[in-house]
Design a protein around this motif. Structure first.
Motif, short mmCIF file in Angstrom:
data_model
loop_
_atom_site.label_atom_id
_atom_site.label_comp_id
_atom_site.label_asym_id
_atom_site.label_seq_id
_atom_site.Cartn_x
_atom_site.Cartn_y
_atom_site.Cartn_z
N GLN A 1 0.73 -0.88 0.24
CA GLN A 1 -0.26 -0.05 -0.04
C GLN A 1 0.57 1.20 -0.31
N SER B 1 1.86 5.54 0.41
CA SER B 1 2.00 5.81 2.12
C SER B 1 0.36 7.24 2.00
N THR B 2 0.20 7.70 0.53
CA THR B 2 -0.99 8.17 0.93
C THR B 2 -1.62 7.60 1.18
N MET B 3 -1.91 6.58 0.86
CA MET B 3 -3.46 5.31 1.23
C MET B 3 -3.36 4.68 2.35
N ARG B 4 -2.26 4.67 3.21
CA ARG B 4 -2.00 4.58 4.18
C ARG B 4 -2.45 5.72 5.18
N LEU B 5 -2.15 7.23 4.91
CA LEU B 5 -1.92 7.84 5.18
C LEU B 5 -4.09 8.14 5.34
N SER B 6 -4.49 7.82 4.47
CA SER B 6 -5.73 8.78 4.40
C SER B 6 -7.00 7.69 4.82
N ARG B 7 -6.39 5.95 5.46
CA ARG B 7 -6.47 5.61 5.75
C ARG B 7 -6.94 5.38 7.00
N VAL C 1 -5.80 8.24 8.76
CA VAL C 1 -6.99 9.50 9.02
C VAL C 1 -8.44 9.40 8.94
N PHE C 2 -8.76 8.30 8.13
CA PHE C 2 -10.36 7.56 7.79
C PHE C 2 -10.69 7.29 9.40
N ILE D 1 -0.25 8.16 12.35
CA ILE D 1 -0.46 9.61 11.60
C ILE D 1 0.37 10.45 11.33
N GLU E 1 3.79 9.37 9.08
CA GLU E 1 3.04 8.83 7.91
C GLU E 1 2.98 9.90 6.97
#
Length: 90
Positions: A3, A5-11, A13-14, A70, A73
């Motif tokens: 995955q 880094s941007t996707m991990r960060l988005s997940r 944060v959600f 977070i 990331e």
């Protein structure tokens, strides 16, 4: 597949936002239940306000590790944006 880094960060944060809302709602519900259980005469608005403020404080303490993840990331994503050699090629 790994995955990004941007996707991990988005997940993360959600997940953090959802967990924080759950903690705040739980504290507000506990405050309302406590007032009703003891039969106190307090305005529902004040009870909810106190519950929400308590929930915000509790979530800051309870979700400290998630916030740290977070921040880590965010550092990774920022470093990738600053270093042009690590950018994926189109």
């Amino acid at each position: 597949m790994k995955q990004s880094s941007t996707m991990r960060l988005s997940r993360l944060v959600f997940l953090y936002a959802a967990a924080r809302l759950a903690v705040v709602a739980g504290c507000a519900g506990a405050a309302v239940a406590g007032v009703r259980l003891f039969g106190l005469e307090v305005s529902l608005t004040w009870v909810l306000l106190v519950g929400v403020l308590a929930g915000i404080a509790v979530s800051l303490l309870a979700l400290r590790r998630l916030r740290t993840r977070i921040n880590d990331e965010i550092r990774i994503v920022d470093n990738r944006r600053q270093d042009p050699s690590k950018r994926p090629r189109p």
